[in-house]
Design a protein around this motif. Sequence first.
Motif, PDB file in Angstrom:
ATOM      1  N   SER A 191       0.844  -1.190   0.000  1.00 62.98           N
ATOM      2  CA  SER A 191       0.000   0.000   0.000  1.00 62.98           C
ATOM      3  C   SER A 191       0.884   1.247   0.000  1.00 62.98           C
ATOM      4  CB  SER A 191      -0.929   0.016   1.220  1.00 62.98           C
ATOM      5  OG  SER A 191      -0.179   0.105   2.413  1.00 62.98           O
ATOM      6  N   THR A 192       0.313   2.353  -0.490  1.00 65.91           N
ATOM      7  CA  THR A 192       1.025   3.624  -0.525  1.00 65.91           C
ATOM      8  C   THR A 192       0.011   4.754  -0.430  1.00 65.91           C
ATOM      9  OG1 THR A 192       2.458   5.035  -1.847  1.00 65.91           O
ATOM     10  CG2 THR A 192       0.980   3.590  -3.048  1.00 65.91           C
ATOM     11  N   ASP A 193       0.460   5.886   0.079  1.00 66.77           N
ATOM     12  CA  ASP A 193      -0.425   7.057   0.206  1.00 66.77           C
ATOM     13  C   ASP A 193      -0.291   8.011  -0.971  1.00 66.77           C
ATOM     14  OD1 ASP A 193      -1.352   6.075   2.558  1.00 66.77           O
ATOM     15  OD2 ASP A 193      -0.090   7.328   3.833  1.00 66.77           O
ATOM     16  N   GLY A 194       0.526   7.676  -1.973  1.00 63.84           N
ATOM     17  CA  GLY A 194       0.648   8.558  -3.128  1.00 63.84           C
ATOM     18  C   GLY A 194       1.807   8.154  -4.014  1.00 63.84           C
ATOM     19  N   ILE A 195       1.620   8.387  -5.324  1.00 66.55           N
ATOM     20  CA  ILE A 195       2.663   8.098  -6.308  1.00 66.55           C
ATOM     21  C   ILE A 195       2.855   9.347  -7.159  1.00 66.55           C
ATOM     22  CG2 ILE A 195       3.303   6.698  -8.315  1.00 66.55           C
ATOM     23  CD1 ILE A 195       1.696   4.423  -7.176  1.00 66.55           C
ATOM     24  N   ALA A 196       4.092   9.745  -7.374  1.00 70.29           N
ATOM     25  CA  ALA A 196       4.408  10.922  -8.185  1.00 70.29           C
ATOM     26  C   ALA A 196       5.372  10.521  -9.289  1.00 70.29           C
ATOM     27  CB  ALA A 196       5.010  12.026  -7.331  1.00 70.29           C
ATOM     28  N   VAL A 197       4.999  10.871 -10.542  1.00 72.71           N
ATOM     29  CA  VAL A 197       5.835  10.596 -11.701  1.00 72.71           C
ATOM     30  C   VAL A 197       6.229  11.922 -12.322  1.00 72.71           C
ATOM     31  CG1 VAL A 197       5.992   9.422 -13.927  1.00 72.71           C
ATOM     32  CG2 VAL A 197       4.594   8.441 -12.105  1.00 72.71           C
ATOM     33  N   GLY A 198       7.503  12.083 -12.654  1.00 75.10           N
ATOM     34  CA  GLY A 198       7.941  13.351 -13.213  1.00 75.10           C
ATOM     35  C   GLY A 198       9.074  13.180 -14.198  1.00 75.10           C
ATOM     36  N   ILE A 199       9.246  14.208 -15.069  1.00 74.01           N
ATOM     37  CA  ILE A 199      10.361  14.251 -15.997  1.00 74.01           C
ATOM     38  C   ILE A 199      10.834  15.689 -16.089  1.00 74.01           C
ATOM     39  CG2 ILE A 199       8.838  14.483 -18.026  1.00 74.01           C
ATOM     40  CD1 ILE A 199      10.964  12.906 -19.592  1.00 74.01           C
ATOM     41  N   ALA A 200      12.148  15.862 -16.076  1.00 76.58           N
ATOM     42  CA  ALA A 200      12.735  17.205 -16.122  1.00 76.58           C
ATOM     43  C   ALA A 200      13.729  17.262 -17.274  1.00 76.58           C
ATOM     44  CB  ALA A 200      13.425  17.541 -14.799  1.00 76.58           C
ATOM     45  N   VAL A 201      13.564  18.301 -18.162  1.00 77.57           N
ATOM     46  CA  VAL A 201      14.432  18.469 -19.326  1.00 77.57           C
ATOM     47  C   VAL A 201      14.990  19.885 -19.283  1.00 77.57           C
ATOM     48  CG1 VAL A 201      14.565  18.435 -21.837  1.00 77.57           C
ATOM     49  CG2 VAL A 201      13.019  16.868 -20.658  1.00 77.57           C
ATOM     50  N   THR A 202      16.325  20.003 -19.275  1.00 73.98           N
ATOM     51  CA  THR A 202      16.990  21.310 -19.298  1.00 73.98           C
ATOM     52  C   THR A 202      18.185  21.228 -20.243  1.00 73.98           C
ATOM     53  OG1 THR A 202      18.395  20.711 -17.415  1.00 73.98           O
ATOM     54  CG2 THR A 202      16.325  21.838 -16.923  1.00 73.98           C
ATOM     55  N   PRO A 203      18.601  22.363 -20.818  1.00 76.08           N
ATOM     56  CA  PRO A 203      19.717  22.313 -21.780  1.00 76.08           C
ATOM     57  C   PRO A 203      21.042  21.903 -21.167  1.00 76.08           C
ATOM     58  CG  PRO A 203      18.439  24.346 -22.009  1.00 76.08           C
ATOM     59  CD  PRO A 203      17.983  23.690 -20.742  1.00 76.08           C
ATOM     60  N   ASP A 204      21.274  22.182 -19.893  1.00 80.49           N
ATOM     61  CA  ASP A 204      22.579  21.956 -19.289  1.00 80.49           C
ATOM     62  C   ASP A 204      22.619  20.739 -18.367  1.00 80.49           C
ATOM     63  OD1 ASP A 204      20.854  23.012 -17.485  1.00 80.49           O
ATOM     64  OD2 ASP A 204      22.228  24.544 -16.695  1.00 80.49           O
TER      65      ASP A 204
END
Length: 928
Positions: A191-204
């Motif tokens: 069990s879990t109280d929350g799931i977060a999915v993310g992606i970060a794109v930067t030039p450097d």
Amino acid sequence: MDPNTLLTKAASLLWGLADDAVGSLANPLAGLSALDGEGEGLQGRLLEPLTDLPDGHALLGLLRDLFGDVTSDTGPVHAHGWQRAPAPGSTRGLALVLGATGSRAVLAITPGPDGQGPTVDVVVAPGAAFNHTLGDAGSDWLVTLDVRSDQLWNATYSPGSAPVPPAGTATITATRQGELTGGPAEGPHVSTDGIAVGIAVTPDAPVVATLGVDDFQVAVLPSALGSFLGDGGGATTEKTDLRIEASRADGLRFKEGGVRLQRPVNISLPGVTTRSFAVELDQDENGLLLRPTLSVLAKPPVLPLTAALDGLGLEVPVNLLGDGIGIDTDRIAAAFPTGMALGLQLGAVGGGGAVQQRGAPGGGAYAGALDIDLGFVRVQAFGLLQLPVDGKQLSFLVLLGAEFGYPGIQLGFGFALDAVGGLVGLNRRVDENRLRDLVLAGNADRILFPGNVVARADEIAGSLEACFPVARDRFVVGPMLRITWGGRIVSLSAALVMDLPAPVRTLLLGRLLVAVPDPVLPLVRIQANVFGSIDPSVPAVELLATLTGSTIVGTPVSGECYLLFRGGRDAAFVLSAGGFHPRFVRPPGVPALRRLAMELGGPVLRLRAEAYLALTSNSLQFGAQLSLDATIAGCGVEGYLGLDALFVWEPTLSFAVHIFAGVAVLAFGERLASVGLDFTLEGPAPWHAFGTGSISVLFWDVSLDFDERWGDDPALAQKAEDILPLLRDALTRPDAWTAEPPAAQRSGVRFTEGANAALAKGDVALPDATFRLSQRVVPLDTPVQRFHRLGVPAQSWQLTPVERASGARLPTFGPVTERFVPGEYFALTDEQQLTSNAFEDLPSGVRLAGDDVRPGERHLVDDGYETGYKVEPEWFTGFAVPDDGKPLPGAGLFALESFARPVGAAERADRWRAAQRPMGTTRVEIHT
């Protein structure tokens, strides 16, 4: 599992998932036209908006959950058609669009040819800036979008393509809110109280995708078992957060590093203590696996029992398929523990056992330990088992020991049998090098009666797997025993390990422990680990012993001892404690040995003493060295005193003694004054003394070299015996002439006792025999300078070809060799005496061709044979009566055969069968 391999697997499934999803939109996309007035990168490629997004694919359903209805005008994200090339008939794909004409951000996916995966296009207009939040606190998903670019961002990505640096920034985060549970509530689940999915794109910075799991909890025990262990307590772990990252550089792994993460998490059960908690990332054919595992120690409140479980946990599959994305609750399964241990305590009787899985899950490799104390005897066992899975060979290895209570079984004279045991292995072999390293490193007790096998299961299993690897059709057998003397003062454990079948290897393992006056508080503790090998085919016996963990009144003692008896072509005898003389060249196969050494003193005054003693077939060697270091910060006194002595008794007695000494006064690492002496004395006839002495004070150095000889040369040696008479006598001896039968002879002829006796005496020989002529007086066809250890003029002896009675020469072929001692026949230098083999194979005779043999008188030979019959005891005799009740006439009239027609062996056997058993069930053995 390697993080990069895991990322490759996940990326392959995600590329396929996107390709499938967009491929299912072929019909809705077919009638869309290109939009006019679009900017660079979009003109002719961006098509009209979709009016309907069909159901039926998991990825399209997830898009709807995240961004809402992307076919309406109410949300910031809209679904459009897409064509990579503005040409009729080009493949069409799906574009997710932010913004309006003139300022857009587009993510487009176009299905590729079969098996090649899709193509992803990213186009962001210059100066575009978007920031949106979708959903609220009451929604299932909360999504934030932030996309910005000061210039045109036009990039293309596909499976296996090189990374393209982004021209802008993009951050997308999707959070699944609320509690999520997978698995039965009353059984193992997560069990879990929350799931977060993310992606970060930067030039450097490289592109990084993240997955966060908040308040992760695992229930690995059924509620009934949890209630039993914890008197009604909960069976779930404490909550913990997990962070998973994916990038080209680091692969798919936990943020802390690697695919396995350990956390200090406990179970809230009074009867259970958590030893460790870990979460592991893995893969299967449908996606990824999340494998939380626990190691716990459980003690039921009403039983005298303690249980330890390792690897207890779940396998949580995460599907990445078109028919479902996310945790597959139907396939959540409890993982079988990789290790189990039980302990039982019932008064005077106690014990325990453990089983653990070895290697990769499902590999079929297990290790088990058993420790039972019955009061009068303690039985310990350890085993390795490899099941025949995935083409692997079935094999096992069992280590067993029985230790008798103090004072053991008395043998007399203070000796007692303290323990017996053994080692048995099927489809296992001995890795001699690893076994030697294990024993000589001081770890012989992992094989020789290891104590506390349950707690030491990991180290014992690892050592046994390395030293006795799996090998088809090999067997390992090794009896063991332990003998003590003086109660507990001396203890010797030994094992004779045999690797079978041919080539047979026999190895000796030993561990000697001397503790005076008592092992609990010894003033003197000597521990020697012994490794040896026995090879009857050479023959050879080799023993190597090393001192580990040894002390004398707190002073460390170290060193190695060695013994070698070797026959055959490279015969040698070596006995050494602490090594050899510096000038001695070790025989082949003899290892370098560490000096016997003691470390004395402390941080200011350090004293080291070294010594050695060696005995070979031709020399006696001994030496010692004392080193002093009394310095602080490079200031103080250094000194040394040493001796090396070498005595050689072949060809004549001689010796060389080397004495060296020195002392120096240091100031901040620089020498202020020193005195040195290096002196060598050789003798006895003549005597030779040489060396050097030196004195140094600051910048003033004085040295004195000397080289003196005195005494007479050795007296004229006794004249050697004349070789010719001795050689002639040796060649006339009957044992010098031998008739050798062919090596591959296979004859059905059997000789009488008289014929065998004549062959043994040499009165007669077989017609195809080879005649061998050999002697051991002197090597032939070899220059010799000594005979019977006395000098002779250089000479060489040869045998001329043997002549027939007619005077013609009888041809010879092939050399004959015997073993000779080189020092008895050759003038050797000191170095050669030390390094040459004890025996060498040298020519000693010839072989004579067997084509001119005088045959004996001809005579008739009885070449008849007999046929015998062997009948089982339970068979009956008499006439056989078949099933129809009619007897077989003449079935047993064997005595009439001599008056009737000749009867063959086959027919005779048939008659015998008929007389012994009914027809149809007859069985007989015939020996001819």
